[in-house]
Scaffold this motif. Structure first.
Motif, PDB file in Angstrom:
ATOM      1  N   TRP A   1       0.828  -1.209   0.000  1.00 38.03           N
ATOM      2  CA  TRP A   1       0.000   0.000   0.000  1.00 38.03           C
ATOM      3  C   TRP A   1       0.861   1.257   0.000  1.00 38.03           C
ATOM      4  O   TRP A   1       0.516   2.249  -0.658  1.00 38.03           O
ATOM      5  N   ASP A   2       1.984   1.250   0.713  1.00 38.17           N
ATOM      6  CA  ASP A   2       2.904   2.398   0.673  1.00 38.17           C
ATOM      7  C   ASP A   2       3.355   2.646  -0.765  1.00 38.17           C
ATOM      8  O   ASP A   2       3.367   3.782  -1.237  1.00 38.17           O
ATOM      9  N   TYR A   3       3.731   1.574  -1.460  1.00 40.98           N
ATOM     10  CA  TYR A   3       4.208   1.669  -2.846  1.00 40.98           C
ATOM     11  C   TYR A   3       3.093   2.169  -3.767  1.00 40.98           C
ATOM     12  O   TYR A   3       3.303   3.056  -4.593  1.00 40.98           O
ATOM     13  N   ILE A   4       1.891   1.601  -3.602  1.00 43.19           N
ATOM     14  CA  ILE A   4       0.754   1.983  -4.446  1.00 43.19           C
ATOM     15  C   ILE A   4       0.426   3.458  -4.268  1.00 43.19           C
ATOM     16  O   ILE A   4       0.245   4.192  -5.246  1.00 43.19           O
ATOM     17  N   LYS A   5       0.381   3.929  -3.019  1.00 40.03           N
ATOM     18  CA  LYS A   5       0.053   5.333  -2.762  1.00 40.03           C
ATOM     19  C   LYS A   5       1.164   6.272  -3.218  1.00 40.03           C
ATOM     20  O   LYS A   5       0.897   7.318  -3.802  1.00 40.03           O
ATOM     21  N   LYS A   6       2.416   5.896  -2.956  1.00 39.60           N
ATOM     22  CA  LYS A   6       3.560   6.723  -3.352  1.00 39.60           C
ATOM     23  C   LYS A   6       3.600   6.935  -4.869  1.00 39.60           C
ATOM     24  O   LYS A   6       3.975   8.003  -5.345  1.00 39.60           O
ATOM     25  N   ASN A   7       3.165   5.914  -5.617  1.00 37.27           N
ATOM     26  CA  ASN A   7       3.223   5.977  -7.078  1.00 37.27           C
ATOM     27  C   ASN A   7       1.867   6.259  -7.728  1.00 37.27           C
ATOM     28  O   ASN A   7       1.726   6.117  -8.943  1.00 37.27           O
ATOM     29  N   ASN A   8       0.891   6.689  -6.920  1.00 31.99           N
ATOM     30  CA  ASN A   8      -0.449   7.030  -7.428  1.00 31.99           C
ATOM     31  C   ASN A   8      -1.028   5.941  -8.325  1.00 31.99           C
ATOM     32  O   ASN A   8      -1.445   6.210  -9.451  1.00 31.99           O
ATOM     33  N   LEU A   9      -1.061   4.706  -7.815  1.00 33.90           N
ATOM     34  CA  LEU A   9      -1.522   3.577  -8.615  1.00 33.90           C
ATOM     35  C   LEU A   9      -2.951   3.140  -8.303  1.00 33.90           C
ATOM     36  O   LEU A   9      -3.399   2.115  -8.804  1.00 33.90           O
ATOM     37  N   GLN A  10      -3.669   3.939  -7.514  1.00 33.20           N
ATOM     38  CA  GLN A  10      -5.083   3.660  -7.307  1.00 33.20           C
ATOM     39  C   GLN A  10      -5.855   4.359  -8.411  1.00 33.20           C
ATOM     40  O   GLN A  10      -5.559   5.509  -8.753  1.00 33.20           O
ATOM     41  N   ASN A  11      -6.837   3.675  -8.972  1.00 33.96           N
ATOM     42  CA  ASN A  11      -7.683   4.257 -10.001  1.00 33.96           C
ATOM     43  C   ASN A  11      -8.475   5.415  -9.375  1.00 33.96           C
ATOM     44  O   ASN A  11      -9.229   5.190  -8.432  1.00 33.96           O
ATOM     45  N   PRO A  12      -8.292   6.649  -9.867  1.00 37.80           N
ATOM     46  CA  PRO A  12      -8.999   7.784  -9.253  1.00 37.80           C
ATOM     47  C   PRO A  12     -10.520   7.654  -9.353  1.00 37.80           C
ATOM     48  O   PRO A  12     -11.246   8.145  -8.498  1.00 37.80           O
ATOM     49  N   ALA A  13     -11.020   6.964 -10.372  1.00 39.64           N
ATOM     50  CA  ALA A  13     -12.461   6.793 -10.554  1.00 39.64           C
ATOM     51  C   ALA A  13     -13.020   5.672  -9.670  1.00 39.64           C
ATOM     52  O   ALA A  13     -14.206   5.640  -9.395  1.00 39.64           O
ATOM     53  N   ASN A  14     -12.161   4.749  -9.238  1.00 35.15           N
ATOM     54  CA  ASN A  14     -12.586   3.637  -8.389  1.00 35.15           C
ATOM     55  C   ASN A  14     -11.405   3.259  -7.500  1.00 35.15           C
ATOM     56  O   ASN A  14     -10.541   2.483  -7.896  1.00 35.15           O
TER      57      ASN A  14
END
Length: 89
Positions: free
Chosen positions: A42-55
């Motif tokens: 989750w640290d990596y995903i958030k740091k690299n903005n890898l969450q879909n902004p729409a979902n």
């Protein structure tokens, strides 16, 4: 099991060894637990903005995550845990 009893049966706290692909994100510390792996993911995903902004439940795979996610371009946060299991011993 009584609360606070640390008999080692808690799967999230048991030491794990990540695959080479997963270790590129989490490292290989001997004190690495499944909970620690999920936290580092989750640290990596958030740091690299890898969450879909729409979902926000969807994780968009970059070059490091794609091999962990079985080549998929995106997975849900629930699918991620299934894929992580394939990379932990």
């Amino acid at each position: 099991m009584a609360k606070g009893n640390n008999s080692g049966n808690n799967a999230l706290q048991r030491p794990v060894t990540p695959s080479a692909d997963l270790a590129a994100i989490t490292g290989t510390g001997s004190d690495l637990t499944r909970a620690g792996v999920v936290s580092k993911m989750w640290d990596y995903i958030k740091k690299n903005n890898l969450q879909n902004p729409a979902n926000k439940r969807e994780i968009l795979a970059d070059a490091k995550l794609k091999p962990i996610f079985g080549g998929k371009d995106k997975v849900t946060m629930f699918e991620m845990n299934k894929h992580l299991s394939n990379h932990l011993k």
